[in-house]
Enzyme design. Sequence first.
Site, short mmCIF file in Angstrom:
data_model
loop_
_atom_site.label_atom_id
_atom_site.label_comp_id
_atom_site.label_asym_id
_atom_site.label_seq_id
_atom_site.Cartn_x
_atom_site.Cartn_y
_atom_site.Cartn_z
N CYS A 257 11.55 89.64 42.55
CA CYS A 257 11.56 90.49 41.64
C CYS A 257 12.49 89.58 40.17
O CYS A 257 12.19 90.02 39.16
CB CYS A 257 12.35 91.40 42.41
SG CYS A 257 14.19 91.12 42.87
N HIS A 389 18.51 94.03 44.57
CA HIS A 389 16.77 94.41 43.63
C HIS A 389 16.77 94.09 42.08
O HIS A 389 18.59 93.67 41.84
CB HIS A 389 16.40 95.54 43.64
CG HIS A 389 15.14 95.43 43.17
ND1 HIS A 389 13.90 94.79 43.05
CD2 HIS A 389 14.45 97.16 42.26
CE1 HIS A 389 12.99 95.73 42.32
NE2 HIS A 389 12.70 96.57 41.89
N ASP A 410 10.12 98.27 36.51
CA ASP A 410 9.92 97.75 37.84
C ASP A 410 9.49 96.77 38.65
O ASP A 410 8.10 97.99 38.26
CB ASP A 410 10.29 98.99 39.03
CG ASP A 410 11.01 98.53 40.29
OD1 ASP A 410 11.00 97.91 40.15
OD2 ASP A 410 11.70 99.59 40.78
#
Length: 473
Positions: A257, A389, A410
């Site tokens: 991520c 995250h 995202d």
Amino acid sequence: MLVCEACGQALSSEPAAAQRPLQLGRQPRRDEVRRHVETAHPERPPRPKLAEGLPRCPLCGEAAGQELEAHVWARHGQLLGAPGGDIGNDEQLYECPMCSLTCTNIQILEEHVDLHLEEHSFSEGGNVRDLELAQWLQTEEDKRQRSEEEKREREEFKKLQRQYGLDNSGGYKQQFLKNMEREVDRGKMQPFEYHKRKADMMECLAFGIDDGKTKTSGIIEALCKYYQNENKDVRHVWLSTGVDHFHSSLGDRGWGCGYRNFQMLLSSLLQNSLYNDCLRDTTSIPSIPKIQSMIEDAWREGFDPHGASHFNNRLHGSKAWIGACEIYSLLTNLRIKCQIIDFHKPTGPTGTHPRLFEWILRYYSSDSEGGGKVACTSKPPIYLQHQGHSRTIVGIEEKKNRTLCLLLFDPGCPSQEMQKLLKQNNDGTSLRLLRKFVGSLKEKQYQIVAVDGVLSLEEKIVSISENSLSKKI
């Protein structure tokens, strides 16, 4: 008169002996009996000796040490017979002071009392052995618990290493190939497709560029049109410059991520002429292994030595997670001016972070001109990090009731979902993928990396020497 129990032979007639206190092991009459038994009756087993080292007298409890036998007969000898009685008298009875057993012979009584003493010695010794055994068992239990705790700590450490990609299990390429092989085994991918995608991946890795297969472009432009025509509950909305969305692929699923959010941020900077000079050597979106090498370059320049040591100065070829500090070091090494803002604790009820939303509003609204409903600013997107995250902030809404709502890209959202935002007949339901209200962000801590211009070479050198990464709010 003393008489042998075994043969009945008269051994002595010492009337004065009966008048003296009985002391086992010291009276001549007892020695005489013992010598007679040993010489005349060798077949008779010897009487057990008193155990040495008894800690306390069984009659009075007094500590006697190794002199317990002498102590018993010296201190309690009168209990072994009636003073003034005639030992040679058959009618004389002797009562055991320990169990009240009546004996008709003094020698029998002596042996009987000796058995009591030996039994007491065994009991005392047993207590010592029980204590030693208990201590040994406790020691072994402590060792077992320490061993289990160390084992759990090792397993937890290995788990964290796997979670953060520090277990030397390979990096992007190895995971990409392994996941494709799994897809082939499950029948979800044909062998020819496997070999084609492998060749494409190897080519992109060789050039250090992303293959673009997880990219979705044009979303900011579509949002701008949508807000101008629809969504009547929004009072005002601020959007960043154009941003491409990148989502995780087979090679970085579960750990990529941070890299994908950097690709999103970089895609916006590449569209802004202000950063052309800084990014003249970065004309395409780099691949994840290339980004890892770029962060290592920043470490070698002197950025974030503490963070570098955490990764042992090595990212390339691993599945290591990265965060705000690595993004800051990478951008600053490219001479892109940025700052880390640390929202280190909640500032609202129920663990919310209203100050984070207020900061984002000030960031975007400071660049807007006029009072229109939709403000398409020249501000780059913002990197948002929390535990486990990271995402990219591309705008913020202000509702008619004055509540604020962030718009987030995202990297965990796949392209097919993001592409729904590009449809002309978008009714706004797809915006749920982007919207996050104050009550939706309740992590204990958030960090953002915000870009704000370019650095001169001198300013870059100063930022290296200062090594001050974040500002707390």
